[in-house]
Write a protein that holds these residues in place. Sequence first.
Motif, PDB file in Angstrom:
ATOM      1  N   ALA A  56       5.449 -18.506  30.805  1.00 32.42           N
ATOM      2  CA  ALA A  56       4.858 -17.906  29.604  1.00 32.42           C
ATOM      3  C   ALA A  56       5.572 -18.418  28.352  1.00 32.42           C
ATOM      4  O   ALA A  56       4.914 -18.726  27.338  1.00 32.42           O
ATOM      5  CB  ALA A  56       4.925 -16.383  29.679  1.00 32.42           C
ATOM      6  N   PRO A 111       0.214 -15.737  26.433  1.00 27.37           N
ATOM      7  CA  PRO A 111       0.998 -16.633  27.291  1.00 27.37           C
ATOM      8  C   PRO A 111       1.338 -16.010  28.652  1.00 27.37           C
ATOM      9  O   PRO A 111       1.365 -16.705  29.662  1.00 27.37           O
ATOM     10  CB  PRO A 111       2.273 -16.910  26.494  1.00 27.37           C
ATOM     11  N   GLN A 112       1.583 -14.710  28.667  1.00 32.90           N
ATOM     12  CA  GLN A 112       1.904 -14.027  29.922  1.00 32.90           C
ATOM     13  C   GLN A 112       0.709 -14.081  30.875  1.00 32.90           C
ATOM     14  O   GLN A 112       0.862 -14.336  32.069  1.00 32.90           O
ATOM     15  CB  GLN A 112       2.298 -12.577  29.626  1.00 32.90           C
ATOM     16  N   ALA A 117       0.259 -17.654  32.181  1.00 31.75           N
ATOM     17  CA  ALA A 117       1.241 -17.941  33.230  1.00 31.75           C
ATOM     18  C   ALA A 117       0.840 -17.295  34.545  1.00 31.75           C
ATOM     19  O   ALA A 117       0.905 -17.913  35.606  1.00 31.75           O
ATOM     20  CB  ALA A 117       2.627 -17.465  32.793  1.00 31.75           C
TER      21      ALA A 117
END
Length: 160
Positions: free
Chosen positions: A93, A110-111, A114
Amino acid sequence: MQEVADTFGGKRELLLAMVSELSDAMSASLSTDPTQPELRTRLIEYGQCVADIYATSHLRSLYRIAITESIRHTGLGRDFYDVGPGRLTQRLADFFKAAQASGELRRADPQLLASHFLSLLRANVDMVEFCPRELAADVFAVVDVFCDGVNGEHRHVEPA
């Protein structure tokens, strides 16, 4: 067994140290500047490393031990996640966040990116166990699907 206790404090600490070391090894390719080389190439390198390690019976055995031990001892499951899958996801992330800042990746959580990338990768690695085939080709396919979905473009890279 006494050496393990002297070095790590016990099998719980040994397990966490092993998982931590594996997550560090899997994330090593993410530690350089996210603008060099291109995002797709870096994801292929990262994906191949994660897939190779994830496909080994050694890592699967660690997961089984952690699950068994977490049933017996509360707290191990959370610690295992924090130093293993959680750390791996967070480092990816962070990589995606840096790639977004450099303009190489569209803005998105981003989390979540990922988590989705690792899920695609793990699903393909798990399938290799049941349908033996070239793992490297699967990593390329995962990176293509992911990048196509995130950036809405297709630039296929052939395996080396």
